[in-house]
Design a protein around this motif. Structure first.
Motif, mmCIF file in Angstrom:
data_model
loop_
_atom_site.group_PDB
_atom_site.id
_atom_site.type_symbol
_atom_site.label_atom_id
_atom_site.label_comp_id
_atom_site.label_asym_id
_atom_site.label_seq_id
_atom_site.Cartn_x
_atom_site.Cartn_y
_atom_site.Cartn_z
ATOM 1 N N SER A 17 0.830 -1.192 0.000
ATOM 2 C CA SER A 17 0.000 0.000 0.000
ATOM 3 C C SER A 17 0.875 1.257 0.000
ATOM 4 O O SER A 17 1.878 1.321 0.695
ATOM 5 N N THR A 18 0.477 2.250 -0.774
ATOM 6 C CA THR A 18 1.243 3.493 -0.856
ATOM 7 C C THR A 18 1.315 4.180 0.495
ATOM 8 O O THR A 18 2.326 4.763 0.860
ATOM 9 N N PHE A 19 0.253 4.132 1.268
ATOM 10 C CA PHE A 19 0.242 4.814 2.549
ATOM 11 C C PHE A 19 1.120 4.121 3.587
ATOM 12 O O PHE A 19 1.471 4.711 4.588
ATOM 13 N N ARG A 20 1.479 2.885 3.360
ATOM 14 C CA ARG A 20 2.344 2.168 4.291
ATOM 15 C C ARG A 20 3.796 2.173 3.843
ATOM 16 O O ARG A 20 4.662 1.753 4.584
ATOM 17 N N ASP A 21 4.050 2.637 2.632
ATOM 18 C CA ASP A 21 5.402 2.613 2.083
ATOM 19 C C ASP A 21 6.184 3.839 2.567
ATOM 20 O O ASP A 21 5.988 4.951 2.100
ATOM 21 N N LYS A 22 7.082 3.615 3.509
ATOM 22 C CA LYS A 22 7.836 4.709 4.122
ATOM 23 C C LYS A 22 8.765 5.396 3.130
ATOM 24 O O LYS A 22 8.963 6.608 3.205
ATOM 25 N N LYS A 23 9.350 4.627 2.221
ATOM 26 C CA LYS A 23 10.269 5.217 1.241
ATOM 27 C C LYS A 23 9.573 6.292 0.421
ATOM 28 O O LYS A 23 10.140 7.348 0.150
ATOM 29 N N TYR A 24 8.351 6.023 0.018
ATOM 30 C CA TYR A 24 7.576 6.959 -0.796
ATOM 31 C C TYR A 24 7.421 8.290 -0.072
ATOM 32 O O TYR A 24 7.667 9.355 -0.633
ATOM 33 N N TRP A 25 7.009 8.244 1.183
ATOM 34 C CA TRP A 25 6.756 9.473 1.936
ATOM 35 C C TRP A 25 8.042 10.183 2.320
ATOM 36 O O TRP A 25 8.072 11.410 2.390
ATOM 37 N N ILE A 26 9.096 9.441 2.567
ATOM 38 C CA ILE A 26 10.386 10.055 2.893
ATOM 39 C C ILE A 26 10.910 10.850 1.699
ATOM 40 O O ILE A 26 11.424 11.952 1.851
ATOM 41 N N LEU A 27 10.758 10.295 0.522
ATOM 42 C CA LEU A 27 11.254 10.961 -0.680
ATOM 43 C C LEU A 27 10.310 12.043 -1.197
ATOM 44 O O LEU A 27 10.753 13.022 -1.799
ATOM 45 N N LEU A 28 9.018 11.872 -0.980
ATOM 46 C CA LEU A 28 8.032 12.792 -1.548
ATOM 47 C C LEU A 28 8.194 14.217 -1.035
ATOM 48 O O LEU A 28 8.147 15.168 -1.820
ATOM 49 N N VAL A 29 8.420 14.384 0.242
ATOM 50 C CA VAL A 29 8.465 15.729 0.833
ATOM 51 C C VAL A 29 9.564 16.599 0.209
ATOM 52 O O VAL A 29 9.269 17.690 -0.286
ATOM 53 N N PRO A 30 10.826 16.177 0.186
ATOM 54 C CA PRO A 30 11.846 17.061 -0.395
ATOM 55 C C PRO A 30 11.689 17.253 -1.907
ATOM 56 O O PRO A 30 11.912 18.350 -2.421
ATOM 57 N N PHE A 31 11.291 16.190 -2.623
ATOM 58 C CA PHE A 31 11.147 16.326 -4.068
ATOM 59 C C PHE A 31 9.964 17.214 -4.437
ATOM 60 O O PHE A 31 10.061 18.028 -5.352
ATOM 61 N N LEU A 32 8.859 17.078 -3.727
ATOM 62 C CA LEU A 32 7.693 17.908 -4.004
ATOM 63 C C LEU A 32 7.974 19.367 -3.650
ATOM 64 O O LEU A 32 7.612 20.276 -4.402
ATOM 65 N N THR A 33 8.643 19.595 -2.541
ATOM 66 C CA THR A 33 9.017 20.956 -2.153
ATOM 67 C C THR A 33 9.910 21.591 -3.211
ATOM 68 O O THR A 33 9.710 22.740 -3.610
ATOM 69 N N THR A 34 10.886 20.833 -3.685
ATOM 70 C CA THR A 34 11.789 21.332 -4.717
ATOM 71 C C THR A 34 11.035 21.652 -5.997
ATOM 72 O O THR A 34 11.258 22.696 -6.617
ATOM 73 N N ALA A 35 10.135 20.775 -6.410
ATOM 74 C CA ALA A 35 9.381 20.992 -7.641
ATOM 75 C C ALA A 35 8.493 22.230 -7.543
ATOM 76 O O ALA A 35 8.421 23.034 -8.475
ATOM 77 N N VAL A 36 7.830 22.411 -6.407
ATOM 78 C CA VAL A 36 6.970 23.586 -6.237
ATOM 79 C C VAL A 36 7.787 24.866 -6.234
ATOM 80 O O VAL A 36 7.421 25.855 -6.890
ATOM 81 N N LEU A 37 8.904 24.866 -5.521
ATOM 82 C CA LEU A 37 9.750 26.058 -5.490
ATOM 83 C C LEU A 37 10.318 26.382 -6.872
ATOM 84 O O LEU A 37 10.389 27.552 -7.263
ATOM 85 N N MET A 38 10.705 25.357 -7.597
ATOM 86 C CA MET A 38 11.199 25.575 -8.958
ATOM 87 C C MET A 38 10.097 26.142 -9.844
ATOM 88 O O MET A 38 10.346 27.050 -10.646
ATOM 89 N N ALA A 39 8.889 25.633 -9.717
ATOM 90 C CA ALA A 39 7.772 26.123 -10.527
ATOM 91 C C ALA A 39 7.455 27.578 -10.200
ATOM 92 O O ALA A 39 7.039 28.335 -11.078
ATOM 93 N N LEU A 40 7.660 27.962 -8.957
ATOM 94 C CA LEU A 40 7.361 29.341 -8.569
ATOM 95 C C LEU A 40 8.446 30.331 -8.978
ATOM 96 O O LEU A 40 8.152 31.460 -9.363
#
Length: 62
Positions: A2-25
């Motif tokens: 399950s995606t919600f139980r996969d720790k790797k996904y959530w660990i990586l999502l926060v910095p990559f999503l933050t970077t993508a949003v900041l780059m887009a802005l």
């Protein structure tokens, strides 16, 4: 897995999503498509981490 139980996904999502949003802005309009590269790097990192875990025989403790 399950995606919600996969720790790797959530660990990586926060910095990559933050970077993508900041780059887009803050990137100029002609360079905004580079944010797609961040998303591709996220998925490459995620699957590489899973591959290396399987290869070394390590498993998540759930």
């Amino acid at each position: 897995m399950s995606t919600f139980r996969d720790k790797k996904y959530w660990i990586l999502l926060v910095p990559f999503l933050t970077t993508a949003v900041l780059m887009a802005l803050y990137l100029p309009p002609n360079e905004k498509p580079l944010t797609v590269l961040v998303i591709l790097l996220f998925w490459a990192t995620y699957y590489l981490w899973g591959y290396l875990e399987k290869r070394t025989g390590k498993r998540d403790s759930k």
